[in-house]
Design an enzyme around this catalytic site. Structure first.
Site, short mmCIF file in Angstrom:
data_model
loop_
_atom_site.label_atom_id
_atom_site.label_comp_id
_atom_site.label_asym_id
_atom_site.label_seq_id
_atom_site.Cartn_x
_atom_site.Cartn_y
_atom_site.Cartn_z
N GLU A 107 -3.09 -9.06 3.44
CA GLU A 107 -2.94 -9.70 4.84
C GLU A 107 -4.44 -9.50 5.84
O GLU A 107 -4.41 -9.87 6.60
CB GLU A 107 -1.64 -8.96 5.41
CG GLU A 107 -1.98 -7.51 5.79
CD GLU A 107 -1.71 -6.42 4.92
OE1 GLU A 107 -1.84 -5.28 5.11
OE2 GLU A 107 -1.66 -7.01 3.46
N HIS A 121 -4.35 -4.97 0.43
CA HIS A 121 -4.03 -5.59 1.71
C HIS A 121 -4.40 -7.06 1.89
O HIS A 121 -5.40 -7.30 2.61
CB HIS A 121 -4.67 -4.77 2.72
CG HIS A 121 -4.21 -3.28 3.22
ND1 HIS A 121 -3.04 -3.18 3.83
CD2 HIS A 121 -4.39 -2.15 2.53
CE1 HIS A 121 -2.39 -1.75 3.85
NE2 HIS A 121 -3.54 -1.04 2.92
N LYS A 138 -12.47 7.42 -1.66
CA LYS A 138 -11.56 6.61 -1.22
C LYS A 138 -11.86 5.29 -1.56
O LYS A 138 -13.05 4.85 -1.91
CB LYS A 138 -11.74 6.46 0.48
CG LYS A 138 -10.81 5.55 1.04
CD LYS A 138 -11.11 5.54 2.49
CE LYS A 138 -10.06 4.75 3.29
NZ LYS A 138 -10.37 4.49 4.54
N ARG A 163 -14.61 2.98 12.72
CA ARG A 163 -13.64 3.83 13.31
C ARG A 163 -13.76 5.52 12.85
O ARG A 163 -13.90 6.41 13.38
CB ARG A 163 -12.19 3.57 13.29
CG ARG A 163 -10.93 4.40 13.68
CD ARG A 163 -9.81 4.15 12.99
NE ARG A 163 -9.94 4.64 11.58
CZ ARG A 163 -9.13 3.97 10.58
NH1 ARG A 163 -7.99 3.23 11.16
NH2 ARG A 163 -9.09 3.98 9.38
N SER A 175 -7.77 -0.12 0.78
CA SER A 175 -8.19 1.21 1.86
C SER A 175 -7.40 2.29 1.62
O SER A 175 -6.12 2.42 2.40
CB SER A 175 -8.16 0.68 3.17
OG SER A 175 -8.56 1.68 3.97
N CYS A 234 0.81 -1.27 0.08
CA CYS A 234 0.00 0.03 0.13
C CYS A 234 0.89 1.25 0.08
O CYS A 234 1.59 1.49 -0.97
CB CYS A 234 -1.08 -0.03 1.07
SG CYS A 234 -2.44 1.03 0.99
#
Length: 306
Positions: A239, A237, A163, A251, A194, A142
């Site tokens: 992972e 990502h 985004k 969040r 993200s 990223c």
């Protein structure tokens, strides 16, 4: 084969409970094999979560993998207990004389800043230069991938109007040449993203020493490598855990940010059920990286490497 980590690090208990083969350093010392040495430069604020995610993927190889966690000296994380960092992480100064078979450079939540404005940018560029002589193959994730592409190749990142947030389909780019890194991965696969910025595929295509391996209509060029296989850049990502995007969404909503739910992620209107459709690709990708770009090319004696 196991990964080798400190018995007291939180990831040891988590992975053991998942019946993943991990080994403490005392037991590993009795093994008469040469383990693969992998370092993780963890730039994420959620240090413990991130280290566990990468350790989980690295544990699926048949190789014994020693893990060294690296932190920056020029910036101290405020989200992780200092005792955890002091106990389980080494500074770059502590490892700069070492050689590693592989290195993972994680993402970081600083993508809206200019690279040179990041507090640890000078230290990071020193580490990037160090990889050329002390690491067999480096995997950039990223923002870490964007930073390395910028530093090594002058490729710019560009802000997105909205985004890039969710799970997106990707297409393998086939050119008739076998690509070990993508071996066994379907022609179409999925990956979480993200981020607020993107690098343009056209900027990558103009560089002869870079090759795009996978592309997404929404997420852009998502897996890139150098032609010498010493650098791999992943814009997403793989992972991530099942609920990572959910936690990021909750969040940001709690902060009052204007954010849409992650795309192609929840399977119900109540946003409680999640379709995890990227884990098999993630496991295979990391096995391929360890096997073909690290294990099969790194020397038995690391002092002979590079």
């Amino acid at each position: 084969m196991p990964i080798v980590i400190d018995r007291d690090i939180p990831a040891f208990k988590i992975l053991t409970e998942e019946r993943i083969f991990v080994m403490d350093k005392d037991r590993a010392a009795s093994q008469e094999i040469r383990p693969i040495e992998i370092a993780i430069l963890n730039l994420m604020p959620t240090k413990e979560t991130t280290e566990t995610q990468f350790m989980r993927l690295l544990s699926n190889s048949m190789l014994q993998v020693n893990i060294t966690l690296i932190k920056t000296s020029t910036y101290k994380s405020t989200h992780t207990e200092e005792g955890h960092l002091d106990r389980f992480y080494k500074s770059f100064d502590e490892v700069r004389s070492h050689r590693f078979d592989g290195l993972i450079v994680t993402g970081a939540p600083v993508e809206n800043m200019e690279f040179e404005e990041v507090a640890y940018w000078n230290e990071l560029t020193e580490i990037l230069d160090w990889t050329k002589t002390n690491v067999t193959s480096t995997l950039y994730i990223c923002w870490g991938a964007q930073a390395a592409l910028h530093y090594f190749y002058g490729i710019k990142k560009h802000p997105l109007k909205h985004k890039c947030f969710g799970i997106f389909a990707h297409q393998r780019i086939r050119d008739g040449q076998p690509e070990p890194l993508m071996r066994g991965i379907s022609d179409e696969f999925h990956m979480p993203h993200s981020r607020h910025t993107v690098v343009y595929a056209d900027d990558i295509k103009h560089i002869d020493t870079l090759k795009i391996l996978a592309y997404s209509k929404r997420a852009g060029a998502s897996i890139i490598k150098s032609t010498d296989n010493k650098q791999v850049f992943v814009m997403g990502h793989m992972e991530y855990d099942r609920d990572t995007l959910k936690k990021e969404y909750e969040r940001d909503k709690a902060k009052g940010l204007d954010i849409d739910p992650p795309a192609n992620y929840f399977t119900d209107a109540s946003m409680t059920e999640i379709k995890m459709n990227w884990s098999s690709t993630a496991n295979l990708f990391y096995i391929n990286w360890l096997n073909y770009y690290v294990y099969q090319v790194t020397p038995y004696n690391l002092e002979d490497s590079i």
